[in-house]
Design a protein around this motif. Structure first.
Motif, mmCIF file in Angstrom:
data_model
loop_
_atom_site.group_PDB
_atom_site.id
_atom_site.type_symbol
_atom_site.label_atom_id
_atom_site.label_comp_id
_atom_site.label_asym_id
_atom_site.label_seq_id
_atom_site.Cartn_x
_atom_site.Cartn_y
_atom_site.Cartn_z
ATOM 1 N N ARG A 1 26.631 3.340 20.486
ATOM 2 C CA ARG A 1 25.749 3.130 21.628
ATOM 3 C C ARG A 1 26.313 3.887 22.831
ATOM 4 N NH1 ARG A 1 24.185 -1.708 22.252
ATOM 5 N NH2 ARG A 1 23.912 -1.699 24.512
ATOM 6 N N LEU A 2 25.568 3.847 23.945
ATOM 7 C CA LEU A 2 26.021 4.462 25.193
ATOM 8 C C LEU A 2 25.425 3.662 26.342
ATOM 9 C CD1 LEU A 2 27.329 6.586 26.970
ATOM 10 C CD2 LEU A 2 25.416 8.124 26.492
ATOM 11 N N ASP A 3 26.282 2.956 27.057
ATOM 12 C CA ASP A 3 25.831 2.063 28.121
ATOM 13 C C ASP A 3 25.951 2.642 29.513
ATOM 14 O OD1 ASP A 3 25.462 -0.478 26.445
ATOM 15 O OD2 ASP A 3 27.520 0.108 25.964
ATOM 16 N N ILE A 4 26.932 3.522 29.710
ATOM 17 C CA ILE A 4 27.279 3.962 31.064
ATOM 18 C C ILE A 4 27.552 5.459 31.063
ATOM 19 C CG2 ILE A 4 28.941 3.708 32.956
ATOM 20 C CD1 ILE A 4 29.676 0.950 31.463
ATOM 21 N N LEU A 5 26.950 6.173 31.987
ATOM 22 C CA LEU A 5 27.304 7.563 32.253
ATOM 23 C C LEU A 5 27.898 7.655 33.646
ATOM 24 C CD1 LEU A 5 27.256 10.687 31.780
ATOM 25 C CD2 LEU A 5 24.990 10.662 32.867
ATOM 26 N N ILE A 6 29.093 8.206 33.747
ATOM 27 C CA ILE A 6 29.674 8.550 35.046
ATOM 28 C C ILE A 6 29.831 10.055 35.082
ATOM 29 C CG2 ILE A 6 31.655 8.392 36.577
ATOM 30 C CD1 ILE A 6 31.152 5.592 34.218
ATOM 31 N N ASN A 7 29.105 10.686 35.985
ATOM 32 C CA ASN A 7 29.112 12.146 36.073
ATOM 33 C C ASN A 7 30.060 12.566 37.200
ATOM 34 O OD1 ASN A 7 28.100 14.718 35.227
ATOM 35 N ND2 ASN A 7 26.969 14.798 37.138
ATOM 36 N N ALA A 8 31.332 12.808 36.831
ATOM 37 C CA ALA A 8 32.361 13.097 37.828
ATOM 38 C C ALA A 8 32.803 14.556 37.844
ATOM 39 C CB ALA A 8 33.587 12.205 37.594
ATOM 40 N N ALA A 9 32.283 15.373 36.958
ATOM 41 C CA ALA A 9 32.666 16.784 36.934
ATOM 42 C C ALA A 9 32.144 17.494 38.178
ATOM 43 C CB ALA A 9 32.107 17.453 35.688
ATOM 44 N N GLY A 10 32.942 18.392 38.727
ATOM 45 C CA GLY A 10 32.496 19.120 39.910
ATOM 46 C C GLY A 10 33.366 20.311 40.227
ATOM 47 N N LEU A 11 32.759 21.300 40.907
ATOM 48 C CA LEU A 11 33.479 22.502 41.320
ATOM 49 C C LEU A 11 33.284 22.735 42.813
ATOM 50 C CD1 LEU A 11 32.640 25.100 38.502
ATOM 51 C CD2 LEU A 11 34.617 23.580 38.660
ATOM 52 N N ILE A 12 34.251 23.440 43.416
ATOM 53 C CA ILE A 12 34.157 23.795 44.827
ATOM 54 C C ILE A 12 34.830 25.139 45.065
ATOM 55 C CG2 ILE A 12 36.339 22.734 45.564
ATOM 56 C CD1 ILE A 12 34.856 21.704 48.055
ATOM 57 N N THR A 13 34.310 25.895 45.997
ATOM 58 C CA THR A 13 35.005 27.029 46.606
ATOM 59 C C THR A 13 34.699 26.978 48.096
ATOM 60 O OG1 THR A 13 33.120 28.497 46.146
ATOM 61 C CG2 THR A 13 34.973 28.549 44.585
ATOM 62 N N CYS A 14 35.437 27.744 48.857
ATOM 63 C CA CYS A 14 35.261 27.752 50.311
ATOM 64 C C CYS A 14 35.041 29.182 50.782
ATOM 65 C CB CYS A 14 36.483 27.144 50.998
ATOM 66 S SG CYS A 14 36.283 26.926 52.785
ATOM 67 N N LYS A 15 33.805 29.490 51.209
ATOM 68 C CA LYS A 15 33.461 30.810 51.721
ATOM 69 C C LYS A 15 32.327 30.689 52.728
ATOM 70 C CE LYS A 15 34.561 34.132 48.032
ATOM 71 N NZ LYS A 15 33.971 35.180 47.152
ATOM 72 N N GLN A 16 32.371 31.503 53.751
ATOM 73 C CA GLN A 16 31.257 31.588 54.679
ATOM 74 C C GLN A 16 30.027 32.150 53.955
ATOM 75 O OE1 GLN A 16 31.350 30.882 58.218
ATOM 76 N NE2 GLN A 16 33.287 29.872 57.708
ATOM 77 N N VAL A 17 28.850 31.749 54.407
ATOM 78 C CA VAL A 17 27.617 32.193 53.759
ATOM 79 C C VAL A 17 27.532 33.722 53.713
ATOM 80 C CG1 VAL A 17 25.095 32.245 53.954
ATOM 81 C CG2 VAL A 17 26.326 30.088 54.263
ATOM 82 N N ALA A 18 27.963 34.377 54.774
ATOM 83 C CA ALA A 18 27.894 35.844 54.817
ATOM 84 C C ALA A 18 28.716 36.490 53.712
ATOM 85 C CB ALA A 18 28.353 36.343 56.181
ATOM 86 N N ASP A 19 29.711 35.763 53.206
ATOM 87 C CA ASP A 19 30.601 36.311 52.189
ATOM 88 C C ASP A 19 30.333 35.787 50.786
ATOM 89 O OD1 ASP A 19 32.057 37.730 54.177
ATOM 90 O OD2 ASP A 19 33.176 35.895 54.652
ATOM 91 N N LEU A 20 29.424 34.821 50.658
ATOM 92 C CA LEU A 20 29.124 34.243 49.351
ATOM 93 C C LEU A 20 28.476 35.268 48.433
ATOM 94 C CD1 LEU A 20 27.556 30.706 49.947
ATOM 95 C CD2 LEU A 20 29.667 31.207 48.720
ATOM 96 N N THR A 21 28.921 35.305 47.188
ATOM 97 C CA THR A 21 28.245 36.101 46.179
ATOM 98 C C THR A 21 27.308 35.193 45.380
ATOM 99 O OG1 THR A 21 29.893 35.697 44.462
ATOM 100 C CG2 THR A 21 30.294 37.552 45.972
ATOM 101 N N GLU A 22 26.423 35.824 44.656
ATOM 102 C CA GLU A 22 25.535 35.043 43.797
ATOM 103 C C GLU A 22 26.349 34.259 42.775
ATOM 104 O OE1 GLU A 22 21.544 35.660 40.994
ATOM 105 O OE2 GLU A 22 22.584 37.393 41.844
ATOM 106 N N ALA A 23 27.443 34.863 42.297
ATOM 107 C CA ALA A 23 28.302 34.172 41.325
ATOM 108 C C ALA A 23 28.955 32.948 41.956
ATOM 109 C CB ALA A 23 29.366 35.128 40.794
#
Length: 270
Positions: free
Chosen positions: A98-120
């Motif tokens: 069975r499956l009673d509980i989902l905890i979705n804790a996976a996550g990623l972060i980077t730090c860049k100004q919008v002007a420098d953000l790439t599509e990737a």
């Protein structure tokens, strides 16, 4: 024990906040599947590498839990892939029934100004945090409906309620988690499935290893940067812990009439 006989699936459960949640669930008697990936498609993340080591950490944690009497498995899954999400649910149900509980804790972060953000840069963060939430949540719905109910708990952030410079892409992904969580809760409200989110403040995980470097003032050490940001952002003047987040998770699991909510665990910064 609160969760004796219950089965939980935790994405990103081998490290950081996810690990703290897994350990709390184990103490409450749950059987646990820990889902994570070792490799991702882009190095645009807090590890600065395509090898993020999540599945390796999940296997290690599962072995430790098993040695202490908890039924636990590690499942290799990239939550941005529909097939992987389906497989992690299948593996959980095949192992525990069975499956009673989902905890979705996976996550990623980077730090860049919008002007420098790439599509990737954008795609790596938004795909994991926002699209990954959609994919993992969708993957458990049929099983939970068949069982007559369940609990879904997603992780957003204080950056899902307030914008921060250099984190526009991360903020966009975490704002999305809150909106998605509220909408899905309303879709599933008559199915005895609650859907809630947690918005952490500052937690000393790998994400903040990245941010303390990015937000350091000239001549400031990483630890000085971290403590300055804690003092500036958190009214209580202290950071939060994975254990704090685990307490919020347990609250949502044990609250059948709380759904569609996002709980800030942030020392009062919101």
């Amino acid at each position: 024990m609160l969760l004796k006989g219950k089965v939980a699936l935790v994405t990103g459960g081998g490290t950081g906040i996810g690990k703290g949640v897994v350990e709390a669930l184990a103490r409450e008697g749950a059987h646990i599947a820990i889902a994570a990936a070792d490799f991702v498609e882009s190095a645009a993340n807090q590890y600065g590498s395509k090898n993020i080591g999540g599945y390796t950490a999940a296997k290690k944690l599962a072995a430790e839990l098993q040695a202490n009497g908890t039924e636990a498995i590690a499942v290799e899954a990239n939550i941005t892939k529909v097939a992987d999400a389906g497989q992690m649910v299948k593996a959980t149900v095949e192992r525990f029934g069975r499956l009673d509980i989902l905890i979705n804790a996976a996550g990623l972060i980077t730090c860049k100004q919008v002007a420098d953000l790439t599509e990737a840069d954008w795609d790596a963060v938004v795909d994991t945090n926002a699209k990954g939430t959609f994919i993992t949540n969708q993957a458990v719905i049929a099983q939970m409906k068949q069982q007559g109910g369940g609990r879904i708990i997603n992780f957003s952030s204080i950056a899902g309620k307030t914008g921060y410079p250099g984190l526009a892409h991360y903020c966009a992904s975490k704002f999305a988690v809150i909106g998605f969580t509220n909408a899905l809760a309303k879709e599933l409200v008559r199915d005895n499935i609650t859907v809630n989110a947690i918005a952490p403040g500052i937690v000393a995980t790998e994400m903040w290893v990245n941010l303390r470097k990015a937000w350091a003032n000239p001549g400031e050490s990483e630890e000085e940067s971290y403590q300055r940001n804690v003092q500036a952002m958190i009214p209580q003047g202290v950071d939060q812990t994975p254990e704090d987040m685990a307490k919020a998770v347990l609250f949502f699991i044990d609250s059948p009439h709380v759904t569609g909510q996002t709980l800030n665990v942030d020392g009062g910064c919101s």
